[in-house]
Enzyme design. Structure first.
Site, mmCIF file in Angstrom:
data_model
loop_
_atom_site.group_PDB
_atom_site.id
_atom_site.type_symbol
_atom_site.label_atom_id
_atom_site.label_comp_id
_atom_site.label_asym_id
_atom_site.label_seq_id
_atom_site.Cartn_x
_atom_site.Cartn_y
_atom_site.Cartn_z
ATOM 1 C CG LEU A 108 24.996 -13.440 -75.113
ATOM 2 C CD1 LEU A 108 24.540 -12.580 -73.936
ATOM 3 C CD2 LEU A 108 25.804 -14.638 -74.581
ATOM 4 C CG HIS A 127 46.324 -16.659 -70.850
ATOM 5 N ND1 HIS A 127 45.706 -15.828 -69.941
ATOM 6 C CD2 HIS A 127 47.640 -16.280 -70.858
ATOM 7 C CE1 HIS A 127 46.598 -14.986 -69.429
ATOM 8 N NE2 HIS A 127 47.778 -15.251 -69.969
ATOM 9 C CG ASP A 170 43.059 -10.707 -62.794
ATOM 10 O OD1 ASP A 170 43.959 -11.176 -63.530
ATOM 11 O OD2 ASP A 170 43.303 -9.970 -61.820
HETATM 12 C C1 FPP Z 1 44.007 -12.054 -66.901
HETATM 13 O O1 FPP Z 1 44.656 -13.092 -66.217
HETATM 14 C C2 FPP Z 1 43.532 -12.522 -68.184
HETATM 15 C C3 FPP Z 1 43.971 -12.072 -69.394
HETATM 16 C C4 FPP Z 1 44.980 -11.023 -69.564
HETATM 17 C C5 FPP Z 1 43.492 -12.648 -70.645
HETATM 18 C C6 FPP Z 1 42.086 -13.132 -70.621
HETATM 19 C C7 FPP Z 1 41.879 -13.926 -71.848
HETATM 20 C C8 FPP Z 1 41.199 -15.091 -71.888
HETATM 21 C C9 FPP Z 1 40.477 -15.681 -70.754
HETATM 22 C C10 FPP Z 1 41.080 -15.788 -73.175
HETATM 23 C C11 FPP Z 1 39.889 -15.225 -73.874
HETATM 24 C C12 FPP Z 1 39.744 -15.847 -75.140
HETATM 25 C C13 FPP Z 1 38.775 -15.546 -76.024
HETATM 26 C C14 FPP Z 1 38.712 -16.302 -77.256
HETATM 27 C C15 FPP Z 1 37.786 -14.472 -75.787
HETATM 28 P P1 FPP Z 1 46.157 -12.870 -65.729
HETATM 29 O O2 FPP Z 1 47.053 -13.508 -66.726
HETATM 30 O O3 FPP Z 1 46.396 -11.431 -65.483
HETATM 31 O O4 FPP Z 1 46.156 -13.690 -64.406
HETATM 32 P P2 FPP Z 1 47.076 -13.391 -63.137
HETATM 33 O O5 FPP Z 1 46.586 -12.099 -62.559
HETATM 34 O O6 FPP Z 1 46.793 -14.574 -62.259
HETATM 35 O O7 FPP Z 1 48.487 -13.333 -63.607
#
Ligand code: FPP
Length: 243
Positions: A131, A37, A20
């Site tokens: 892994l 992201h 997050d």
């Molecule tokens: C939460 O941050 C994160 C997500 C909803 C997406 C997580 C995805 C990735 C890190 C990319 C993964 C990619 C692969 C290829 C596995 P948020 O957007 O809710 O952050 P915020 O709370 O600050 O708004």
């Protein structure tokens, strides 16, 4: 390096991460959320190596929840685009590093090209032993439990299962995670302190570690700090400590 056994000699086998804070990381830099992201996906690449070096055999990451469809279409499209990009471009490297990739979540909600890339990835990496990475994609714990209950109800209706014989193990075999050990440690970055519908069944006895660091900045040191915190905790599984 931090130890992977706790004081009882138990191994830390499975770490699960709620990644997050991508959006806030981007906003703080006056960047669009999508850049958060993209940086988050780079963070995943870095952390895979750290997990292997710590000899932790299972990692599960929450990449897209069943609730994430409620985000603006542009952001959802970008997240799915990121998935497509990494599934297409990192398969051979993951095979070379001995990383086995699998997925949990409701596949019926995903586009057919993404499903094809997921199957390719699973097939290509099936022999990896360094892994096992499980990507939670269109995943929600309640949805997973309802899908398992539905499958079991159908087995009962078909006469293949006697309801009174169903136990926890039998139920768990119908979850998406049937091939995985339960997570020992669940880490959430980004400062919030909740599970947000992640691994509700499997995480019943997991240690929870919440970190303020946003996911794009999550480092090997942060992982080691969370692992050290895990080893400091006294896991009793409902029993009492004898010493
Ligand atoms: C939460 O941050 C994160 C997500 C909803 C997406 C997580 C995805 C990735 C890190 C990319 C993964 C990619 C692969 C290829 C596995 P948020 O957007 O809710 O952050 P915020 O709370 O600050 O708004």
């Amino acid at each position: 390096m931090v130890a992977v056994c706790d004081h009882d000699g138990r191994l830390l086998r499975h770490v699960a991460i709620i990644m997050d804070g991508n959006g806030r990381w981007a906003s703080q830099r006056s960047l669009p959320r999508e850049e958060g992201h993209r940086a988050g996906a780079e963070s995943v690449r870095r952390i895979l190596q750290a997990v292997i070096e710590l000899s932790i055999p299972y990692l599960t990451i929450f990449a897209f929840s069943s609730e994430n469809w409620r985000r603006p279409g542009r952001e959802v499209g970008h997240l799915m685009g990121l998935m497509r990009y990494h599934l297409s471009n990192e398969r051979d490297e993951l095979v070379g590093r001995g990383i086995r990739v699998g997925f949990i979540g409701d596949r019926s909600g995903l586009d057919s090209d993404v499903l094809g890339l997921m199957s390719d990835m699973e097939r290509a990496t099936a022999d990896g032993t360094a892994l096992t990475v499980t990507v939670a994609l269109n995943y929600g714990a309640r949805d997973e439990i309802v899908r398992a209950a539905r499958a079991l109800a159908m087995d009962c209706a078909a006469g293949d299962l006697e309801p009174s014989t169903l136990d926890e193990e039998g139920f768990a075999r119908h979850l998406d995670t049937s091939a995985l050990p339960d997570p020992d440690l669940i880490i959430r970055t980004g400062g919030e302190q909740r599970l947000s519908n992640f691994l509700a069944w499997q995480g019943a006895y997991a240690e929870l570690v919440f970190l303020d660091v946003p996911w794009p900045e999550f480092s090997r040191d942060d992982l080691e700090a969370a692992v050290s915190e895990f080893h400091r905790r006294d896991r009793r599984y409902g029993a009492v400590t004898t010493s």
